[in-house]
Scaffold this motif. Structure first.
Motif, PDB file in Angstrom:
ATOM      1  N   ALA A 208       0.818  -1.214   0.000  1.00  0.00           N
ATOM      2  CA  ALA A 208       0.000   0.000   0.000  1.00  0.00           C
ATOM      3  C   ALA A 208       0.854   1.268   0.000  1.00  0.00           C
ATOM      4  O   ALA A 208       0.308   2.373  -0.046  1.00  0.00           O
ATOM      5  CB  ALA A 208      -0.924  -0.002   1.222  1.00  0.00           C
TER       6      ALA A 208
ATOM      7  N   ILE B 109      -5.016  -0.996   7.584  1.00  0.00           N
ATOM      8  CA  ILE B 109      -4.642  -2.013   6.602  1.00  0.00           C
ATOM      9  C   ILE B 109      -5.202  -3.366   7.069  1.00  0.00           C
ATOM     10  O   ILE B 109      -5.201  -3.662   8.265  1.00  0.00           O
ATOM     11  CB  ILE B 109      -3.114  -2.103   6.493  1.00  0.00           C
ATOM     12  CG1 ILE B 109      -2.515  -0.764   6.061  1.00  0.00           C
ATOM     13  CG2 ILE B 109      -2.695  -3.240   5.548  1.00  0.00           C
ATOM     14  CD1 ILE B 109      -2.872  -0.323   4.675  1.00  0.00           C
TER      15      ILE B 109
ATOM     16  N   THR C 167      -7.392  -1.677   2.272  1.00  0.00           N
ATOM     17  CA  THR C 167      -7.159  -0.469   3.077  1.00  0.00           C
ATOM     18  C   THR C 167      -8.523   0.108   3.440  1.00  0.00           C
ATOM     19  O   THR C 167      -9.349   0.354   2.554  1.00  0.00           O
ATOM     20  CB  THR C 167      -6.344   0.578   2.302  1.00  0.00           C
ATOM     21  OG1 THR C 167      -5.065   0.032   1.980  1.00  0.00           O
ATOM     22  CG2 THR C 167      -6.144   1.839   3.141  1.00  0.00           C
TER      23      THR C 167
ATOM     24  N   GLN D  63     -10.523   3.175   4.973  1.00  0.00           N
ATOM     25  CA  GLN D  63     -10.428   4.592   5.327  1.00  0.00           C
ATOM     26  C   GLN D  63     -11.322   4.906   6.528  1.00  0.00           C
ATOM     27  O   GLN D  63     -12.368   4.267   6.713  1.00  0.00           O
ATOM     28  CB  GLN D  63     -10.843   5.468   4.143  1.00  0.00           C
ATOM     29  CG  GLN D  63      -9.973   5.288   2.898  1.00  0.00           C
ATOM     30  CD  GLN D  63      -8.554   5.772   3.089  1.00  0.00           C
ATOM     31  OE1 GLN D  63      -8.284   6.634   3.938  1.00  0.00           O
ATOM     32  NE2 GLN D  63      -7.618   5.233   2.309  1.00  0.00           N
TER      33      GLN D  63
ATOM     34  N   TYR E  96      -1.344  -8.565   1.999  1.00  0.00           N
ATOM     35  CA  TYR E  96      -2.188  -7.358   2.017  1.00  0.00           C
ATOM     36  C   TYR E  96      -3.537  -7.645   1.355  1.00  0.00           C
ATOM     37  O   TYR E  96      -3.586  -8.207   0.253  1.00  0.00           O
ATOM     38  CB  TYR E  96      -1.469  -6.227   1.286  1.00  0.00           C
ATOM     39  CG  TYR E  96      -2.326  -5.020   0.991  1.00  0.00           C
ATOM     40  CD1 TYR E  96      -2.704  -4.150   2.008  1.00  0.00           C
ATOM     41  CD2 TYR E  96      -2.740  -4.738  -0.319  1.00  0.00           C
ATOM     42  CE1 TYR E  96      -3.483  -3.029   1.727  1.00  0.00           C
ATOM     43  CE2 TYR E  96      -3.509  -3.628  -0.605  1.00  0.00           C
ATOM     44  CZ  TYR E  96      -3.890  -2.777   0.421  1.00  0.00           C
ATOM     45  OH  TYR E  96      -4.654  -1.678   0.149  1.00  0.00           O
TER      46      TYR E  96
END
Length: 382
Positions: free
Chosen positions: A284, A364, A378, A380, A375
Motif C-alpha cells: 500500500a 490495513i 485499506t 479509510q 495485504y
C-alpha cells in the motif's frame, strides 16, 4: 530654612534606583541530544520491542545528528512489566536527561509509565492504541490509530466481508489493549448486525496462559460465525493451534498486535487464513519516502518492514523534524510542536495530530497465506 520670594529651592536629589537583580544564567545547550526509548525487550511482549528497535536503529543511522549535534538514543528494557515500565521511564528522564521518549509497545505498559513523563513534562510517542494512553494527557502524541477505530474496522470487516451474523470474543483480561479492543468490537458488531445478542460468547484468559481449551470448548458450543481474538501474536498463535486441533474451522480475526513473526513461527499451518488489521503495508506504500524506507529496510535487515518498525521510524523522524523546526532542545517547546503536527509526511502516511494527541489514519487488512502476511485491503476512516 525658608526660601524668600523669587527664590527657588534646590530640587531634591532623586533616590538611587535599586539595582536590578542579575538574570539567572541560561542553561547551557546540551552537547548531544538524548532520545530515550523504553521497550519490552524481554518478557511476554518482547517481539514488539524488537520490531520497534529495528525502525529506530535505522532512522538513527540515517540521521545521527539533529541541529548539528550528535544524537544518543538510550534504550531501556521495561521487561513487559508494569512496575518496571514506570521505573525505566523514570531512569530515562531523571538519570539520562532525555528530551523525548519513543515507545513503548503495549498499552498497559505505556499507561504505567506515562504518568512519570507527564509529571516531568517530557513528550512521549508511544506505540500503544488504548484510548487511556492519550485521554487527558498533555505530553503524549500518538502516530498509530486507536482501538475504537480498530474495533470498528474488524467488526465491519467480519460483517461485510465474511458475512458474519454472530461472533465470539476471547480477550486477554490482563491487557488494557485486549480488553478495550474487545469492547469496541462488541459495540460495533451488535450495531452492524442490529442484534444485541449477536455476541454469542465472551470469554477471557490471562497473559501467559498456555491452555485455551476451556474457552474454546465453550465458544465451539455456541457455533459463532467468526471468533475475534484481540490479544498479542503468541497468544493468537497458540489459540489458533488449539482451535484447529479441536476441529474448530470458524474464521479467526484479530487486531494489530498480531503482526509479528511469532504468529507464524508458533502457529504454523494453524494460522493460515487468520485476518487482522495493521498500520502499514509494503503493497500500500505510494510515496517516494515510503518506497525508499522499504528499499533501505530490505537492504539492512533482508526482509520487509512491518508496521511497528515503520511507526518507530516515523516517531524518530518526527521528533527530529520538530527539533529542527523549533531550533532548541526544549522538551516543552518540542511537545507543543509535536501536538501541532499538520500534514507531516511519514512512511506510514500523511499525519495530522488532533487536539487529543491522536492521528486520523486508514487501517490495513492482512491475511495469513502461505506463511506470509498478505495485504488485503485499506479501510479509510468513516
Amino acid at each position: 530654612m525658608v526660601a524668600g520670594c523669587g527664590q527657588q529651592s534646590a530640587p531634591a536629589p532623586k533616590p538611587a534606583e535599586p539595582a536590578k537583580p542579575a538574570e539567572p544564567p541560561k542553561p547551557a545547550e546540551p552537547e548531544e541530544i538524548r532520545i530515550g526509548s523504553w521497550q519490552p525487550f524481554t518478557g511476554a511482549l518482547a517481539a514488539g520491542g524488537a520490531m520497534n528497535k529495528e525502525g529506530i536503529d535505522m532512522a538513527f543511522e540515517q540521521r545521527p545528528k539533529i541541529l548539528g549535534k550528535p544524537v544518543k538514543v538510550i534504550f531501556s528494557d521495561n521487561k513487559s512489566d508494569k512496575v518496571e515500565a514506570a521505573n525505566s521511564m523514570a531512569r530515562l528522564i531523571e538519570q539520562d536527561k532525555v528530551v523525548a521518549v519513543l515507545g513503548c509497545y503495549g498499552s498497559s505498559l505505556a499507561i504505567a509509565g506515562l504518568n512519570v513523563s507527564e509529571k516531568a513534562g517530557i513528550p512521549m510517542i508511544p506505540d500503544a492504541s488504548n484510548p487511556l494512553v492519550t485521554e487527558g494527557r498533555k505530553f503524549v502524541t500518538r502516530l498509530n490509530y486507536q482501538d475504537p477505530f480498530a474495533g470498528k474496522v474488524m467488526a465491519k470487516y467480519a460483517v461485510d466481508k465474511l458475512g458474519a451474523k454472530t461472533a465470539a470474543i476471547i480477550q486477554d483480561v490482563a491487557q488494557d489493549y485486549s480488553v478495550g479492543l474487545a469492547q469496541f468490537f462488541r459495540k460495533e458488531f451488535t450495531k452492524l448486525t442490529n442484534n444485541p445478542n449477536s455476541i454469542v460468547a465472551f470469554v477471557s484468559y490471562n497473559t501467559g496462559d498456555q491452555d485455551f481449551t476451556a474457552q474454546l470448548t465453550f465458544v465451539k458450543s455456541k457455533k459463532p460465525d467468526v471468533i475475534f481474538v484481540p490479544g498479542y501474536s503468541a497468544d493468537g498463535a497458540l489459540l489458533a493451534k488449539q482451535a484447529r486441533e479441536m476441529g474448530i474451522k470458524t474464521p479467526l480475526v484479530g487486531g494489530d498486535a498480531w503482526e509479528a513473526p511469532e504468529l507464524v513461527q508458533i502457529g504454523g499451518k494453524a494460522v493460515e487464513g487468520l485476518i487482522f488489521c495493521s498500520h502499514f503495508a509494503v503493497e500500500a506504500a505510494k510515496t517516494d519516502k515510503a518506497k525508499k524506507f522499504i528499499d533501505d529496510y530490505r537492504k539492512k535487515y533482508n526482509k520487509d518492514p512491518n508496521c511497528y518498525a515503520a511507526l518507530a521510524y516515523d516517531a524518530y523522524n518526527l521528533v527530529a523534524d520538530k527539533l529542527e523546526e523549533i531550533k532548541v532542545v526544549d522538551p516543552v517547546k518540542l511537545n507543543t510542536a509535536l501536538r501541532s503536527t499538520k500534514n507531516w509526511e511519514g512512511v506510514t502516511g500523511t499525519i495530522s495530530i488532533d487536539e487529543t494527541g491522536n492521528p486520523v489514519k486508514p487501517a490495513i487488512i492482512f491475511q495469513v497465506k502461505g506463511g506470509k502476511f498478505v495485504y488485503m485491503d485499506t479501510i479509510q476512516p468513516w
